[in-house]
Scaffold this motif. Structure first.
Motif: not given
Lengths: 116, 108
Positions: A35, A42-43, A45, B2, B30, B32, B87, B91, B93, B95-96, B98-100
């Motif tokens: 990342x 944010x992060x 990928x 995002x 899901x 996280x 954060x 999820x 496929x 991959x995650x 991430x939010x802002x």
């Protein structure tokens, strides 16, 4: 256990130079991720790998390359560094058996990269 | 795309409660949640799966409403150690995304 180890911790590059960011994990995790995190953001990928020899692009892969020859190591290579690649880079790993959706990711401490 | 987190930032006095929301425009399998302290790596808090299950970590709990494609993080009786940026990661496929982020500051 060391967990996820990233080297170097800091680096300054000149525009056009190349470098490899190292990431290794000792948890026998099959999934690994790279990342980038821009200041206050944010992060995002860059690339990920589901096992040795298998890699795939993430959201922002341009300007980067990866390889995964072993379970433990997942290096990220920057070719022709540009100022837009100034960021903090995090490597992460997780152990996935059936579904990745219920497995946490473990992060390394990051590499702070500045390109001038 | 995002996920959107709200609020962007919140300041609490020690002992107060807070709610952080995470919304996605896409169907979720899901969610996280991670916490990141300044200059450090993100640290895993919990995962919410389909079914609206609530989870807890210390005095932090969360819920997941897959129909609304939303998750909320609840911080109860906040402690100084809760300060940091939270954060959510949605999820899809393998991959995650991430939010802002939501920056939480706890003052004594």
């Amino acid at each position: 256990n060391a967990g996820v180890t990233q080297t170097p911790k800091f680096r300054i590059l000149k525009i056009g130079q190349s470098m490899t960011l190292q990431c290794t994990q000792d948890m026998n995790h099959n999934y690994m991720y790279w990342y980038r995190q821009d200041p206050g953001m944010g992060l995002k990928l860059i690339y990920y790998s589901v096992g040795a020899g298998i890699t795939d692009k993430g959201e922002v892969p341009n300007g980067y390359n990866v390889s995964r020859s072993t379970t433990e190591d997942f290096p990220l290579r920057l070719e022709l560094a540009a100022p837009s690649q100034t960021s903090v880079y995090f490597c992460a790993s997780s152990y996935v058996t059936l579904e990745p959706r219920n497995q946490p990711q473990h992060f390394g401490d990051g590499t702070r990269l500045s390109i001038l | 795309q995002q996920p959107v987190q709200s609020p962007q930032a919140v300041i609490l006095r020690e002992g107060e409660d807070a709610v952080i929301n995470c919304s996605s425009s896409k169907a979720l399998y899901s969610v996280h949640w991670y916490r990141q302290k300044h200059g450090e790596a993100p640290v895993f808090l919990m995962i919410l799966l389909k079914g609206g299950e609530q989870k807890g970590h210390e005095k932090i709990s969360a819920s997941f409403n897959e129909k609304k494609q939303q998750s909320s993080l609840y911080l109860t009786a906040s402690q100084l150690s809760y300060s940091g940026t939270y954060f959510c990661g949605t999820e899809r496929h393998e991959k995650l995304t991430f939010g802002t982020g939501t920056r939480l500051t706890i003052i004594p």
